[in-house]
Design a protein around this motif. Structure first.
Motif, PDB file in Angstrom:
ATOM      1  N   CYS A  28       0.829  -1.212   0.000  1.00  0.00           N
ATOM      2  CA  CYS A  28       0.000   0.000   0.000  1.00  0.00           C
ATOM      3  C   CYS A  28       0.862   1.260   0.000  1.00  0.00           C
ATOM      4  N   SER A  33      -0.836   5.987  -6.434  1.00  0.00           N
ATOM      5  CA  SER A  33      -2.157   6.396  -5.963  1.00  0.00           C
ATOM      6  C   SER A  33      -3.206   6.164  -7.057  1.00  0.00           C
ATOM      7  N   PHE A  34      -4.445   6.195  -6.669  1.00  0.00           N
ATOM      8  CA  PHE A  34      -5.549   5.958  -7.610  1.00  0.00           C
ATOM      9  C   PHE A  34      -5.593   7.046  -8.676  1.00  0.00           C
ATOM     10  N   ILE A  37      -3.115   6.327 -11.424  1.00  0.00           N
ATOM     11  CA  ILE A  37      -3.607   5.275 -12.322  1.00  0.00           C
ATOM     12  C   ILE A  37      -4.636   5.854 -13.289  1.00  0.00           C
ATOM     13  N   LEU A  38      -5.528   6.709 -12.792  1.00  0.00           N
ATOM     14  CA  LEU A  38      -6.515   7.348 -13.677  1.00  0.00           C
ATOM     15  C   LEU A  38      -5.838   8.239 -14.709  1.00  0.00           C
TER      16      LEU A  38
END
Length: 104
Positions: A28, A33-34, A37-38
């Motif tokens: 983690c 981070s999310f 990725i986006l």
């Protein structure tokens, strides 16, 4: 002393649990981070969404397929590939006649 004896009895379970928890924490902590990725995959997400929208739009505006009554979908194509049954039957009869003539 009773607690220490029980802890020693489960020392491998505790060690495995601690190692697994440390592994999950490190994953983690090191994972992107999310939002990252986006940012990386946004063209793929947008193109997929546009493709799905195009499928829905073309599905709604295209005219319905008119088929002959009682004909199942794709049956005409199968008949074309297999050939008309009358031709197959006549070819089989001709072959049988030729074989009987050769045998006599």
């Amino acid at each position: 002393m009773e607690i220490a004896e029980k802890l020693l009895k489960f020392k491998f379970h505790i060690l495995i649990g601690f190692t697994f928890s440390l592994f999950i924490f490190l994953i983690c902590y090191l994972a992107p981070s999310f939002i990252d990725i986006l940012k990386y995959f946004w063209p793929l997400f947008v193109s997929t969404a546009l493709f799905l929208v195009a499928i829905v739009v073309f599905g709604r505006i295209s005219p319905p397929a008119t088929e002959a009554p009682g004909e199942k979908a794709g049956e005409g194509l199968l008949d074309y590939v297999a050939g008309p049954p009358e031709q197959v039957q006549s070819l089989l009869e001709d072959a049988e006649v030729e074989e009987s003539v050769k045998a006599e």
